[in-house]
Scaffold this active site. Structure first.
Site, PDB file in Angstrom:
ATOM      1  N   LYS A   1      -9.692  21.984   2.552  1.00 58.12           N
ATOM      2  CA  LYS A   1     -10.156  23.437   3.032  1.00 58.12           C
ATOM      3  C   LYS A   1      -9.052  24.638   3.098  1.00 58.12           C
ATOM      4  CE  LYS A   1      -9.461  22.670   8.124  1.00 58.12           C
ATOM      5  NZ  LYS A   1      -9.932  22.479   9.411  1.00 58.12           N
TER       6      LYS A   1
ATOM      7  N   PHE B   1       9.375   5.586   1.343  1.00 61.96           N
ATOM      8  CA  PHE B   1      10.693   6.593   0.705  1.00 61.96           C
ATOM      9  C   PHE B   1      12.159   6.359   1.522  1.00 61.96           C
ATOM     10  CE2 PHE B   1       6.688   9.127  -0.676  1.00 61.96           C
ATOM     11  CZ  PHE B   1       7.039   9.043  -1.794  1.00 61.96           C
TER      12      PHE B   1
ATOM     13  N   HIS C   1       3.876   1.210  14.014  1.00 63.35           N
ATOM     14  CA  HIS C   1       3.483   2.696  13.553  1.00 63.35           C
ATOM     15  C   HIS C   1       3.100   3.239  14.806  1.00 63.35           C
ATOM     16  CE1 HIS C   1       4.499   1.005   9.460  1.00 63.35           C
ATOM     17  NE2 HIS C   1       4.768   2.198   9.264  1.00 63.35           N
TER      18      HIS C   1
ATOM     19  N   LYS D   1      -2.055   6.002  12.347  1.00 58.48           N
ATOM     20  CA  LYS D   1      -2.212   5.549  11.005  1.00 58.48           C
ATOM     21  C   LYS D   1      -3.323   4.879  10.890  1.00 58.48           C
ATOM     22  CE  LYS D   1       0.618   2.606   8.150  1.00 58.48           C
ATOM     23  NZ  LYS D   1       0.532   3.554   7.000  1.00 58.48           N
TER      24      LYS D   1
ATOM     25  N   THR E   1       4.226  -1.007   3.729  1.00 55.05           N
ATOM     26  CA  THR E   1       5.788  -1.574   3.646  1.00 55.05           C
ATOM     27  C   THR E   1       5.484  -2.829   3.822  1.00 55.05           C
ATOM     28  OG1 THR E   1       6.342   0.676   4.501  1.00 55.05           O
ATOM     29  CG2 THR E   1       7.968  -1.160   4.657  1.00 55.05           C
TER      30      THR E   1
HETATM   31  N1  LIG Z   1       5.669   6.502   1.537  1.00 54.95           N
HETATM   32  C1  LIG Z   1       6.342   6.713   2.864  1.00 54.95           C
HETATM   33  O1  LIG Z   1       7.304   6.725   2.910  1.00 54.95           O
HETATM   34  C2  LIG Z   1       5.229   7.148   3.767  1.00 54.95           C
HETATM   35  C3  LIG Z   1       5.661   7.757   4.849  1.00 54.95           C
HETATM   36  C4  LIG Z   1       4.829   7.992   6.106  1.00 54.95           C
HETATM   37  C5  LIG Z   1       3.506   8.030   5.727  1.00 54.95           C
HETATM   38  N2  LIG Z   1       3.063   7.591   4.664  1.00 54.95           N
HETATM   39  C6  LIG Z   1       1.637   7.742   4.216  1.00 54.95           C
HETATM   40  O2  LIG Z   1       1.229   9.077   3.817  1.00 54.95           O
HETATM   41  C7  LIG Z   1      -0.096   9.169   4.200  1.00 54.95           C
HETATM   42  C8  LIG Z   1      -0.118  10.386   4.959  1.00 54.95           C
HETATM   43  O3  LIG Z   1       0.327  10.285   6.186  1.00 54.95           O
HETATM   44  P1  LIG Z   1       0.559  11.508   7.328  1.00 54.95           P
HETATM   45  O4  LIG Z   1       1.130  10.585   8.580  1.00 54.95           O
HETATM   46  O5  LIG Z   1       1.062  12.683   6.853  1.00 54.95           O
HETATM   47  O6  LIG Z   1      -0.790  11.553   7.655  1.00 54.95           O
HETATM   48  P2  LIG Z   1      -1.773  12.969   8.093  1.00 54.95           P
HETATM   49  O7  LIG Z   1      -3.078  12.427   8.596  1.00 54.95           O
HETATM   50  O8  LIG Z   1      -1.111  13.626   9.041  1.00 54.95           O
HETATM   51  O9  LIG Z   1      -2.033  13.735   6.675  1.00 54.95           O
HETATM   52  C9  LIG Z   1      -2.896  13.548   5.831  1.00 54.95           C
HETATM   53  C10 LIG Z   1      -3.323  14.806   5.163  1.00 54.95           C
HETATM   54  O10 LIG Z   1      -4.196  14.635   4.264  1.00 54.95           O
HETATM   55  C11 LIG Z   1      -5.042  15.622   4.107  1.00 54.95           C
HETATM   56  N3  LIG Z   1      -6.192  15.230   3.223  1.00 54.95           N
HETATM   57  C12 LIG Z   1      -7.421  14.541   3.603  1.00 54.95           C
HETATM   58  N4  LIG Z   1      -8.214  14.800   2.600  1.00 54.95           N
HETATM   59  C13 LIG Z   1      -7.771  15.383   1.665  1.00 54.95           C
HETATM   60  C14 LIG Z   1      -8.021  16.006   0.403  1.00 54.95           C
HETATM   61  N5  LIG Z   1      -9.267  15.698  -0.029  1.00 54.95           N
HETATM   62  N6  LIG Z   1      -7.316  16.675  -0.216  1.00 54.95           N
HETATM   63  C15 LIG Z   1      -6.354  17.072   0.375  1.00 54.95           C
HETATM   64  N7  LIG Z   1      -5.615  16.742   1.543  1.00 54.95           N
HETATM   65  C16 LIG Z   1      -6.731  15.917   2.124  1.00 54.95           C
HETATM   66  C17 LIG Z   1      -5.456  15.575   5.623  1.00 54.95           C
HETATM   67  O11 LIG Z   1      -5.796  17.136   5.796  1.00 54.95           O
HETATM   68  C18 LIG Z   1      -4.177  15.631   6.241  1.00 54.95           C
HETATM   69  O12 LIG Z   1      -3.202  16.859   6.572  1.00 54.95           O
HETATM   70  C19 LIG Z   1      -0.563   7.912   4.570  1.00 54.95           C
HETATM   71  O13 LIG Z   1      -1.257   7.128   3.741  1.00 54.95           O
HETATM   72  C20 LIG Z   1       0.596   7.127   5.282  1.00 54.95           C
HETATM   73  O14 LIG Z   1       0.645   5.879   5.290  1.00 54.95           O
HETATM   74  C21 LIG Z   1       3.813   7.244   3.512  1.00 54.95           C
HETATM   75  O1  LIG Z   2       3.517   6.960   8.981  1.00 60.25           O
HETATM   76  C1  LIG Z   2       2.850   6.120   8.240  1.00 60.25           C
HETATM   77  O2  LIG Z   2       1.684   6.009   8.090  1.00 60.25           O
HETATM   78  C2  LIG Z   2       3.928   5.166   7.370  1.00 60.25           C
HETATM   79  N1  LIG Z   2       3.401   4.661   6.326  1.00 60.25           N
HETATM   80  C3  LIG Z   2       3.971   3.912   5.659  1.00 60.25           C
HETATM   81  C4  LIG Z   2       3.610   2.660   5.304  1.00 60.25           C
HETATM   82  O3  LIG Z   2       2.211   2.416   5.450  1.00 60.25           O
HETATM   83  O4  LIG Z   2       4.325   1.791   5.085  1.00 60.25           O
HETATM   84  C5  LIG Z   2       5.316   3.988   5.546  1.00 60.25           C
HETATM   85  C6  LIG Z   2       6.071   4.458   6.783  1.00 60.25           C
HETATM   86  C7  LIG Z   2       5.231   5.425   7.667  1.00 60.25           C
END
Ligand SMILES: NC(=O)c1ccc[n+]([C@@H]2O[C@H](COP(=O)([O-])OP(=O)(O)OC[C@H]3O[C@@H](n4cnc5c(N)ncnc54)[C@H](O)[C@@H]3O)[C@@H](O)[C@H]2O)c1
Ligand SMILES: O=C(O)C1=N[C@H](C(=O)O)CCC1
Length: 266
Positions: free
Chosen positions: A38, A128, A155, A159, A166
């Site tokens: 949005k 990351f 977590h 989530k 991970t």
């Molecule tokens: N790789 C890493 O180190 C790491 C770390 C933290 C989180 N994550 C992952 O990252 C992802 C996000 O985590 P988060 O905690 O920020 O979640 P969150 O729910 O806070 O953020 C997700 C965002 O995606 C947006 N979204 C949903 N549909 C969308 C669309 N069609 N287009 C654009 N945006 C859209 C939502 O509005 C929301 O703001 C999760 O999959 C989580 O597991 C990965």
């Molecule tokens: O906050 C989350 O969601 C996270 N997701 C990742 C995972 O699924 O491993 C990494 C850590 C934070």
């Protein structure tokens, strides 16, 4: 030096906000757009919680890529949206850096093939945080000597996916060296379904979800008269940002698919 043009998907999310700030604060990066579902046409600075940023909000990824021609997409959304974004990015020649978790092994194979087809780099990083990557590598080392292992990931309760990306990646890495084994007693019976957690190649993964937590994982090994625990804790989301930067810088040099930051950390 030309700046790296970056689009962040999920800018209002917990991770997206940190990533937007990283891009805005890094000298050779330029935030050229953000992808949301949005707020089409607004400027980033007009969104709640942001005090700067002229980048436009797009709800249509095709329009965003056509107008902005970014080098890199950083995706931090949900598994379904993230997969669609990543495929589209590769089709447009945009290099994806994906932190979104919950991709299936079929998704990963499809992306690998698409990278080969397009000659573009793509990095999928379930975690990351450099410490988490080391925790996974140390666990893989330990699994050579210990066949019995339980993974406990913890977590925050917002989530969506379980087990965490991970934990799945850790289990996959352990599986490459661990002698195959169905753990626990052969007559073991769950009196409440799920008590023993998820079963990955005979090892178990337990997912804890609680308010107050961020991202944590303990890998426990056991053998005769001893246990070994390897644990990592992320206490804030800034802990992930040096890894995001490393992934962006690396993907600009890459023409292939990378799954896991352990493949680019020396
Ligand atoms: N790789 C890493 O180190 C790491 C770390 C933290 C989180 N994550 C992952 O990252 C992802 C996000 O985590 P988060 O905690 O920020 O979640 P969150 O729910 O806070 O953020 C997700 C965002 O995606 C947006 N979204 C949903 N549909 C969308 C669309 N069609 N287009 C654009 N945006 C859209 C939502 O509005 C929301 O703001 C999760 O999959 C989580 O597991 C990965
Ligand atoms: O906050 C989350 O969601 C996270 N997701 C990742 C995972 O699924 O491993 C990494 C850590 C934070």
């Amino acid at each position: 030096m030309e700046k790296v043009k970056i689009v962040v998907a999920g800018p209002r999310g917990r991770m997206g906000k940190e990533a937007v700030n990283l891009v805005l604060e890094t000298e050779n990066y330029e935030l050229v757009g953000v992808l949301d579902y949005k707020h089409e046409g607004m400027k980033l600075v007009e969104l709640e919680g942001f005090t700067k940023g002229d980048a436009l909000v797009y709800t249509d990824i095709h329009q965003c890529f056509k107008e902005q021609q970014p080098d890199v997409l950083i995706d931090l959304t949900t598994p379904e949206v993230g997969m669609e974004h990543t495929v589209t990015a590769l089709e447009y020649g945009v290099r994806p850096v994906v932190g979104t978790t919950g991709f299936s092994s079929g998704d990963l194979r499809k992306l690998d093939a698409l990278c080969e087809q397009t000659g573009r780099g793509c990095i999928i990083a379930p975690n990351f945080a450099v410490g988490a990557v080391l925790m996974m590598k140390f666990s893989q080392m330990a699994a050579k000597y210990f066949n019995d292992v339980e993974i406990i990931e913890l977590h925050h309760d917002q989530k969506l996916d379980a087990p965490s990306g991970t934990a799945v990646k850790t289990a996959e890495m352990i599986s490459t060296v661990r002698e195959a084994k169905q753990q626990g007693h052969k007559n073991e019976k769950e009196t409440i379904p799920g008590a023993r957690g998820a079963n990955f190649d005979g090892m178990h993964i337990h997912s804890v979800r609680l308010p107050g937590l961020i991202a944590h994982q303990q890998v426990m090994f056991g053998s005769d008269g001893q246990t070994l625990s390897i644990r990592h804790d992320s206490y804030n989301r800034a802990s992930f940002m040096s890894g995001v930067k490393l992934a962006v810088d690396t993907v600009m040099e890459n023409d292939h698919f990378v799954y896991g930051l352990e493949n680019i950390i020396g």
